[in-house]
Design a protein around this motif. Sequence first.
Motif, PDB file in Angstrom:
ATOM      1  N   GLN A 250       3.170 -12.442  -3.452  1.00  0.00           N
ATOM      2  CA  GLN A 250       3.493 -10.935  -3.855  1.00  0.00           C
ATOM      3  C   GLN A 250       4.983 -10.682  -3.526  1.00  0.00           C
ATOM      4  OE1 GLN A 250       0.466  -8.175  -2.464  1.00  0.00           O
ATOM      5  NE2 GLN A 250       2.027  -7.458  -0.849  1.00  0.00           N
TER       6      GLN A 250
ATOM      7  N   TYR B  49       1.333  -0.933  -0.365  1.00  0.00           N
ATOM      8  CA  TYR B  49       0.268   0.041   0.156  1.00  0.00           C
ATOM      9  C   TYR B  49       0.843   1.416  -0.012  1.00  0.00           C
ATOM     10  CZ  TYR B  49      -3.626  -3.727   0.984  1.00  0.00           C
ATOM     11  OH  TYR B  49      -4.282  -4.812   1.146  1.00  0.00           O
TER      12      TYR B  49
ATOM     13  N   VAL C 131       2.175   1.190  -3.326  1.00  0.00           N
ATOM     14  CA  VAL C 131       1.123   1.876  -4.832  1.00  0.00           C
ATOM     15  C   VAL C 131       1.348   3.951  -3.700  1.00  0.00           C
ATOM     16  CG1 VAL C 131      -1.123   1.773  -4.928  1.00  0.00           C
ATOM     17  CG2 VAL C 131      -0.004  -0.009  -4.570  1.00  0.00           C
TER      18      VAL C 131
ATOM     19  N   ASN D 293      -6.881  -3.675  -1.300  1.00  0.00           N
ATOM     20  CA  ASN D 293      -6.670  -5.071  -1.919  1.00  0.00           C
ATOM     21  C   ASN D 293      -5.382  -4.691  -3.260  1.00  0.00           C
ATOM     22  OD1 ASN D 293      -7.150  -7.328  -3.660  1.00  0.00           O
ATOM     23  ND2 ASN D 293      -9.592  -7.246  -3.034  1.00  0.00           N
ATOM     24  N   PRO D 294      -4.384  -5.596  -2.779  1.00  0.00           N
ATOM     25  CA  PRO D 294      -3.637  -5.641  -4.033  1.00  0.00           C
ATOM     26  C   PRO D 294      -3.952  -5.777  -5.622  1.00  0.00           C
ATOM     27  CG  PRO D 294      -3.225  -7.028  -2.126  1.00  0.00           C
ATOM     28  CD  PRO D 294      -4.259  -6.344  -2.024  1.00  0.00           C
ATOM     29  N   ASP D 295      -5.271  -6.549  -5.237  1.00  0.00           N
ATOM     30  CA  ASP D 295      -5.264  -7.664  -6.304  1.00  0.00           C
ATOM     31  C   ASP D 295      -5.492  -6.373  -7.766  1.00  0.00           C
ATOM     32  OD1 ASP D 295      -5.258  -9.804  -5.899  1.00  0.00           O
ATOM     33  OD2 ASP D 295      -7.742 -10.627  -5.788  1.00  0.00           O
ATOM     34  N   PHE D 296      -6.409  -5.185  -7.144  1.00  0.00           N
ATOM     35  CA  PHE D 296      -6.499  -3.933  -8.382  1.00  0.00           C
ATOM     36  C   PHE D 296      -4.843  -3.623  -8.640  1.00  0.00           C
ATOM     37  CE2 PHE D 296      -9.873  -3.809  -5.436  1.00  0.00           C
ATOM     38  CZ  PHE D 296     -11.369  -3.998  -6.293  1.00  0.00           C
ATOM     39  N   ILE D 297      -4.520  -3.833  -8.771  1.00  0.00           N
ATOM     40  CA  ILE D 297      -2.990  -2.969  -8.808  1.00  0.00           C
ATOM     41  C   ILE D 297      -2.878  -4.046  -9.803  1.00  0.00           C
ATOM     42  CG2 ILE D 297      -1.669  -3.481  -7.369  1.00  0.00           C
ATOM     43  CD1 ILE D 297      -1.548  -0.047  -9.002  1.00  0.00           C
ATOM     44  N   LYS D 298      -2.602  -5.021  -9.558  1.00  0.00           N
ATOM     45  CA  LYS D 298      -1.570  -6.094 -10.447  1.00  0.00           C
ATOM     46  C   LYS D 298      -2.611  -6.504 -11.510  1.00  0.00           C
ATOM     47  CE  LYS D 298      -0.545  -8.487  -6.332  1.00  0.00           C
ATOM     48  NZ  LYS D 298      -0.790  -9.948  -5.589  1.00  0.00           N
TER      49      LYS D 298
ATOM     50  N   THR E 118      -6.432  -0.218  -5.435  1.00  0.00           N
ATOM     51  CA  THR E 118      -6.045  -0.851  -3.995  1.00  0.00           C
ATOM     52  C   THR E 118      -6.275  -0.165  -2.979  1.00  0.00           C
ATOM     53  OG1 THR E 118      -4.726  -1.292  -5.871  1.00  0.00           O
ATOM     54  CG2 THR E 118      -3.472  -1.878  -3.750  1.00  0.00           C
TER      55      THR E 118
END
Length: 180
Positions: free
Chosen positions: A143, A23, A26, A70-75, A65
């Motif tokens: 990750q 986070y 990002v 939720n780190p999936d968004f940036i991924k 994110t």
Amino acid sequence: MKQLLDFIPLVIFFILFKVYDIYIGVTGLMIASTVALIITWIIYKKIEKVALFAYLMIIIFGALTLYFRNPDFIKWKVTIIYFIFAIILLASQLIFKKPLLQKLLGKELNLPTQIWNKLNFSWVIFFIVCALANLYITYSMSQEFWVTFKTFILPGITLVFTILSGIYIYKQIDKNSSQA
């Protein structure tokens, strides 16, 4: 210089991820990308559409994110960008009958349409493979590995593919000039 400005935010993201977490990484990516965009504007007095699109994707997916934690968004940003690039290149070739790469580079390079089609299609395949690789790594690797993949491996692979494309173009120019 432009490539360095594009790469610095990734390095900042990587460092902040390693020192803190995804986070903070990002957040750093979003700030550094904004600064890089401003510097690009100051130096070159213009911002390319692709760079602006990539920046907006960073801001949108970065904000998602952070908001949803939720780190999936940036991924997913990587996958979506690569699929969009593939679709645009493919549409330029199949629907508009003029490969986008020819439109972008055709003023400097005089190559037969079939060569432009092959080159354009190879980039379509490249972007699809990278998008699928990102998905695979997102959901099957750590990750930490994904961050390394996104920061160093994908740009490295892209650089190698760009060089290979340049070699292919050079060989085609050589063939065409010897046939003329």
